[in-house]
Write an enzyme that holds these catalytic residues in place. Structure first.
Site, PDB file in Angstrom:
ATOM      1  N   HIS A   1     -10.847  -3.439 -25.605  1.00  0.00           N
ATOM      2  CA  HIS A   1     -11.988  -3.325 -26.278  1.00  0.00           C
ATOM      3  C   HIS A   1     -12.280  -2.394 -27.640  1.00  0.00           C
ATOM      4  O   HIS A   1     -12.588  -2.151 -28.826  1.00  0.00           O
ATOM      5  CB  HIS A   1     -12.614  -3.151 -25.548  1.00  0.00           C
ATOM      6  CG  HIS A   1     -13.024  -3.848 -24.658  1.00  0.00           C
ATOM      7  ND1 HIS A   1     -14.396  -4.624 -24.814  1.00  0.00           N
ATOM      8  CD2 HIS A   1     -13.748  -4.979 -23.258  1.00  0.00           C
ATOM      9  CE1 HIS A   1     -14.971  -5.833 -24.687  1.00  0.00           C
ATOM     10  NE2 HIS A   1     -14.216  -5.235 -22.419  1.00  0.00           N
TER      11      HIS A   1
ATOM     12  N   GLU B   1      -2.794   7.482   1.514  1.00  0.00           N
ATOM     13  CA  GLU B   1      -2.798   7.306   0.726  1.00  0.00           C
ATOM     14  C   GLU B   1      -4.278   7.641  -0.248  1.00  0.00           C
ATOM     15  O   GLU B   1      -5.622   6.214   0.366  1.00  0.00           O
ATOM     16  CB  GLU B   1      -2.346   6.338  -0.527  1.00  0.00           C
ATOM     17  CG  GLU B   1      -1.981   5.868  -1.194  1.00  0.00           C
ATOM     18  CD  GLU B   1      -1.124   4.233  -1.580  1.00  0.00           C
ATOM     19  OE1 GLU B   1      -0.994   3.820  -1.107  1.00  0.00           O
ATOM     20  OE2 GLU B   1      -1.565   4.138  -2.941  1.00  0.00           O
TER      21      GLU B   1
ATOM     22  N   ASP C   1       3.663  -2.136  15.669  1.00  0.00           N
ATOM     23  CA  ASP C   1       5.461  -2.118  14.974  1.00  0.00           C
ATOM     24  C   ASP C   1       4.999  -1.730  13.616  1.00  0.00           C
ATOM     25  O   ASP C   1       5.379  -3.464  12.365  1.00  0.00           O
ATOM     26  CB  ASP C   1       6.530  -2.867  15.400  1.00  0.00           C
ATOM     27  CG  ASP C   1       7.834  -1.948  15.252  1.00  0.00           C
ATOM     28  OD1 ASP C   1       7.555  -1.449  14.644  1.00  0.00           O
ATOM     29  OD2 ASP C   1       8.517  -2.524  15.725  1.00  0.00           O
TER      30      ASP C   1
ATOM     31  N   LYS D   1      13.012  -6.810  10.900  1.00  0.00           N
ATOM     32  CA  LYS D   1      12.832  -5.116   9.651  1.00  0.00           C
ATOM     33  C   LYS D   1      13.558  -5.320   8.519  1.00  0.00           C
ATOM     34  O   LYS D   1      13.854  -4.246   8.082  1.00  0.00           O
ATOM     35  CB  LYS D   1      13.202  -4.805  10.623  1.00  0.00           C
ATOM     36  CG  LYS D   1      11.563  -4.959  11.616  1.00  0.00           C
ATOM     37  CD  LYS D   1      11.963  -3.304  13.291  1.00  0.00           C
ATOM     38  CE  LYS D   1      11.143  -3.539  13.954  1.00  0.00           C
ATOM     39  NZ  LYS D   1      10.974  -2.649  15.578  1.00  0.00           N
TER      40      LYS D   1
END
Lengths: 576, 533
Positions: A556, A250, A458, A382
């Protein structure tokens, strides 16, 4: 033929007849001629071609390609009970045959060993002691291998491929047969390319030690996937500088974390503490009635019984130390959640071993206790769950830092107030509205996954390892920012699993936590958990600032105030 | 002939001249800044634009000189690639050298500090005069980071594809072994499933599940819905105003207006729905859009920005606090994804024949069904799980994601899964289904374009975008994920049930089958995943 199905051919009838006669002979160890053993040798009889035997044999053979499709059209003769029984008999006979052959081989090898020993005794008189040990080692190691694989090792890859396609060698057993893991991978790739009719060249396999993978990390190996590794930091954590390796595809993730590290380090660093540690495993057992269940729970609640359970549990490993048991009752099922200190290992296997011993002990005490499964999903491994969020799993870590107001403006290009507001609106209220459990953060999972990948953890455990709540407060009269990150269930280890692979252990070395420190069990894994927590804080800080800077810029522009600082540093807005 | 040679010589001389001048200019600047200050410009640099000055490449300089430049601050360590545009490998190599050196220094410093502290403590306890402590020389270590860094592979990798898209500050790559499970008969086609993992027995276990499913006639999958989500958080002056905005968005004409703005940002983005959630005066707008073959986070973010512009035209007081308000919900566990779905919602089902349950999976239909109720339904319910009603979906999802270049951090919600089992045909056969409401996958963008990852996509025959039917490839990937998860669930559940079967057999003094006993042993040793074959 009593059991003959209607579609049998004459050849096959012969074949069955032949087996039935041959096998008793084999058992009786009657001497047989070669012609008797292979009466159909000249016919070129092929077992695989037989319509009758394929379903039986293919039970133990990987069927690939078109053959597999055709075998689905003709499913197993399910109703035909005598045939199924016959198949079982055949299988058992085959097993016995194999066992006999093994026995013979063993006898042969024993004889050979005796011969060798005799030879060596003769040699002993001639040579010095040290040399003999070497000779014995080499002869014992090399000879059986040569006997087994002489035929296979001499073949070329193409010939092996043909053998695999015929089903003589199952594809997944190539490593064991060849003894050369890289070559096994090559053959398997050839097989796959042939099936796909497409080259899989871009998937690399060269320059990699598949010996370490075999039997420990992956099966049916065809190569490896390279994932680029970048470093963020150094991050000042508890007074020492830590460089953080991150494996990710990524974009901007490393750059963003790096910016967070810089902001934290320049403001005096992060402090990090381990709150609790302990890997969990919760088997499910069932009793005959809830009366028995209440008896069991009462028994469990007594301190003396806990001690005896602890003794049994701790005896299964050098490092396992039981720290708590939590029992949950649902009807006549009982879920017993064991929590245990596991040293430097992530510890799932260690806990499972201990739990098995304890369950056997329970079995002796309670007659009607029925063990349904060693994992009853209360662990919870998990899967997302609130039990990990409230009770913790693995290591529970808290990390904090005070970010200087100047650095918030110069490095992070935002303001303290905007950060604090956004944190409440996004991480607290937003996640609460989404019905999240333990997801009160911006992108903890990104950083946890990247470090897990780099250090051989893992990766599937990031489901609960990325449980995290990010809190921000204005400090020193609103000048500075106080940020804290709480992660109750980081499951890491520096021993076992993927950490043993060369590249992964090198990344552990960069953090300085490779293997285990003698005399301080659990220290390295603690340090790794702290590093992950601190890196998550850096990532959270950077992304939250990027998001709030975007908002600042808009406001802004809207209110026509002073020109905003341009956000030149990288920003992860894409995935958060 | 002569002409050619002269031109070649001419080119060469020009080339060498240019490289010389470049090296001269960079070294000149390096010494020049030290000598005369910031405004110094070497004569060769005057013609160039000042902004381009920093982008000059330093390929002609030796590694040591570049490291010196980095120390000086002339080049930033993370910018090495832009200065060495033709040789990224060298940039990575230099960065590794720098890292090794820094680690070594830090290590030495820590050792030295420890030695000094020890000496001081010794002096304090023995009562010596503090001034009489001899200076401690830095201890020598046999740790050599530069040598040991060789273990992290560097060569044989195309860094051009990574740079600026997948990773920064690169020091090498992590190889993760890939195995194949299957072939699995999925919707009438055979599929081999690549899985990248370091967890032993995972591929073998999935393989066994694939075999059982394929032999019983294969798996069928359905895609229930398809849409990536993004939920910005906005603030309005009051709760009544927020409620007005909600009403405004839920009017059909206004929705179409927003949708047309949203869809104009991309060829593939098609806005499907907006879900509005209000908390006080904060408003969360959950946009959902189909995204073709891409996973689509970036596409949706782009569309959302455009849509917010339209909204702020009608509600000018809307203050966009953040493009992501955690209601998306990306990479965090949440009930929203479980209920509403995110990415692709897939259901996979199969009927496993009773004989195969017995012969391949070594267990019984009844044992599987009752274990599924006790473990996956009751156990997860007692643990307070949301979407975690499965045995180990996350394992398979992650392995497939890593192999095919998906974002593995998204397995948090992608592995949401409920596994259901029931006996059919009078209890003879097993009906098995998995429902996964939020599988986030794409075959374009992210890590999918890297060579190894796209080779794994090639195995599944879904590399890149589908030209004829946009989105078909990513849908197929989602189907494969669901079917592979089903295979993994089936295999693990039967391993657990088989262990239980053996015990109950032994307890009731029935026939003990030697084969199953052996398997029960492997269960305890191997993280709950049996050797399948």
């Amino acid at each position: 033929m009593l059991f003959a199905p209607p579609n049998l051919e004459i050849k096959e009838l012969f074949w069955i007849f032949y087996i039935i006669i041959l096998i008793p002979k084999l058992f009786a160890k009657v001497q047989m001629s070669v012609r008797e053993l292979f009466p159909f040798f000249k016919w070129g009889f092929n077992i695989r071609r037989s319509n009758f035997l394929v379903p039986i044999l293919s039970n133990n053979v990987i069927v690939t390609g078109e053959e597999a499709v055709s075998s689905f059209e003709k499913p197993l003769p399910l109703e035909d009970i005598p045939l199924a029984q016959q198949a079982k008999v055949l299988q058992q006979e085959q097993i016995q045959k194999q066992q006999q052959i093994q026995k013979q081989q063993q006898q042969q090898s024993q004889q050979q060993q005796q011969q060798q020993q005799q030879q060596q005794q003769q040699q002993q008189q001639q040579h010095q002691n040290t040399e003999q040990v070497k000779v014995r080692d080499t002869t014992q190691d090399s000879q059986p291998q040569q006997q087994k694989s002489k035929s296979i090792l001499d073949l070329t890859n193409e010939e092996i491929l043909i053998k695999v396609e015929k089903g003589e060698i199952p594809s997944y057993r190539l490593e064991a047969e060849l003894g050369d893991c890289t070559r096994a991978v090559e053959v398997r790739r050839m097989l796959l390319e042939k099936n796909l009719q497409k080259p899989i060249q871009p998937l690399p396999y060269e320059n990699y030690d598949f010996g370490k993978v075999q039997g420990a990390c992956c099966e049916n190996v065809i190569g490896y996937v390279p994932i680029p590794v970048g470093t963020a930091g150094p991050l000042l954590l508890n007074g020492t500088n830590v460089t953080i390796p991150m494996a990710t595809t990524e974009g901007c993730l490393v750059a963003s974390t790096h910016r967070g590290c810089k902001a934290i380090s320049e403001s005096g660093g992060a402090r990090c503490q381990i709150i609790s540690r302990g890997m969990t495993r919760a088997p499910v057992v069932r009793f005959s009635s809830i009366v028995k269940v209440s008896e069991f729970v009462e028994w469990m609640n007594q301190a003396a019984n806990y001690e005896s359970v602890k003794q049994i549990f701790d005896s299964t490993s050098r490092f396992a130390r039981l720290s708590a048991i939590k029992t949950t009752v649902a009807g006549r099922s009982v879920y017993i959640r064991f929590k245990c200190d596991t040293g430097d290992a992530m510890g799932m296997n260690m806990v499972s071993k201990g739990v098995e011993a304890v369950l056997n002990f329970f079995k002796g005490l309670f007659d009607d206790l029925e063990i349904l499964s060693i994992s009853g999903n209360m662990c919870t491994d998990k899967k997302p769950s609130s039990i990990n969020w409230t009770e913790g799993r693995g290591r529970s870590v808290v990390c904090e830092a005070i970010i200087n107001g100047d650095i918030v403006e110069k490095v992070l290009k935002t303001s303290v107030q905007a950060l604090v507001d956004l944190n409440i609106a996004k991480n607290l209220i937003g996640s609460a509205m989404a019905g999240s459990i333990g997801g009160f953060n911006a992108h903890a999972a990104n950083i946890v996954t990247a470090i897990f990948l780099a250090t051989g953890q893992d990766c599937a455990q990031n489901v609960e390892s990325s449980n995290c709540i990010t809190q921000m407060e204005a400090f020193n009269d609103g000048k500075d920012l106080y940020i804290t990150v709480t992660m109750p269930s980081i499951e890491v280890g520096t021993v076992g699993g993927g950490t043993g692979l060369a590249a992964q252990s090198q990344c552990l070395d960069i953090i300085g936590v490779r293997g285990s420190t003698p005399g301080r069990p659990g220290h390295n894994a603690d340090q790794l958990a702290k590093t992950i927590c601190a890196a998550v804080m850096a990532g959270e800080l950077s992304l939250m600032s990027a998001l709030s800077a975007g908002h600042l810029m808009q406001s802004h522009l809207k209110y026509n105030r002073a020109k905003p600082a341009t956000t030149t540093t990288s920003v992860v807005v894409s995935n958060a | 002939m002569f002409k050619q040679i002269t031109t070649i010589i001419g080119k060469r001389s020009i080339y060498s001249l240019s490289t010389l001048s470049k090296s001269a200019q960079s070294t000149g600047r390096y010494f020049g800044t030290a000598a005369t200050g910031d405004n110094y410009k070497p004569p060769s640099c005057v013609k160039e634009e000042p902004s381009k000055k920093k982008e000059t490449n330093v390929e002609s300089i030796s590694d040591e000189d570049i490291i010196a430049l980095v120390d000086k601050g002339e080049i930033q360590s993370h910018n090495l690639e832009t200065r060495l545009p033709n040789d990224y490998r060298r940039a990575v190599h230099i960065r590794r050298k720098l890292l090794a050196r820094d680690l070594q220094r830090e290590h030495q410093r820590a050792l030295h500090a420890a030695a000094v502290v020890a000496a001081a403590e010794k002096a304090a306890t023995s009562g010596e005069d503090p001034s009489s402590i001899p200076t401690v020389s830095p201890p020598v270590t046999n740790l050599d980071f530069e040598k040991s860094l060789i273990n992290l592979p560097l060569d044989h990798y195309d860094y051009t594809k990574v740079l600026g898209a997948c990773c920064e500050n690169i020091i090498g790559y992590i190889p993760i072994p890939v195995g194949v499970a299957g072939p699995l008969l999925l919707d009438g086609k055979l599929v081999s499933i690549p899985m990248a993992t370091t967890e032993g027995c995972l591929v073998a276990s999935t393989h066994r599940g694939c075999k059982a499913i394929s032999k019983s006639g294969g798996a069928k999958t359905v895609i229930l819905q398809n849409g990536m989500t993004r939920a910005p958080v906005c603030r309005l002056p009051s709760a009544t105003r927020a409620a007005e905005l909600k009403q405004w968005i839920e009017t059909q004409d206004n929705f179409y207006q927003i949708a047309s703005a949203f869809n104009s940002t991309s060829r593939f983005a098609r806005l499907k729905s907006i879900k509005v959630v209000i908390a006080g005066r904060l408003i969360y707008l959950r946009f959902k859009s189909s995204t073709g073959d891409a996973m689509g986070m970036n596409m949706v973010s782009k569309g959302v920005e455009k849509a917010l512009e339209v909204i702020s035209e009608y509600f000018p007081e809307t203050e966009v606090l953040s493009l992501s308000g955690n209601l998306c919900t990306d990479k965090k566990p949440s009930a929203t994804n479980w209920l509403e779905g995110r990415g692709k919602s897939v259901v996979a089902e199969a009927v496993i024949s009773g004989d195969i349950v017995r012969d391949v999976l070594k267990t019984s239909v009844e044992a599987l069904c009752s274990l599924n109720v006790d473990k996956n339904l009751i156990g997860s319910a007692m643990a307070g799980s949301i979407g975690g009603f499965n045995a180990h979906a996350s394992n398979i999802v992650t392995a497939l994601y890593i192999a095919t270049g998906q974002d593995p951090a998204q397995n948090v919600e992608s592995s949401n899964c409920i596994t259901l089992m029931e006996p059919i045909n009078n209890g003879k056969d097993l009906y098995l289904s998995v429902t996964m409401p939020s599988i986030e996958v794409g075959t374009v963008g992210g890590g999918t374009h890297l060579p190894a990852q796209s080779a794994c996509l090639d195995l599944l025959k879904i590399r890149g975008a589908n030209v004829e039917k946009p989105g078909a490839n990513s849908e197929q990937l989602a189907r494969v994920v669901a079917a592979a998860v089903m295979a993994g669930e089936l295999s693990l559940m039967s391993a657990l049930a088989a262990g239980h079967l053996v015990r109950s057999h032994m307890a009731h003094n029935r026939k003990v089958q030697p084969k199953q006993e052996a398997q029960a042993d492997t269960i305890s040793m191997t993280h709950n995943l049996p050797h399948s074959d």
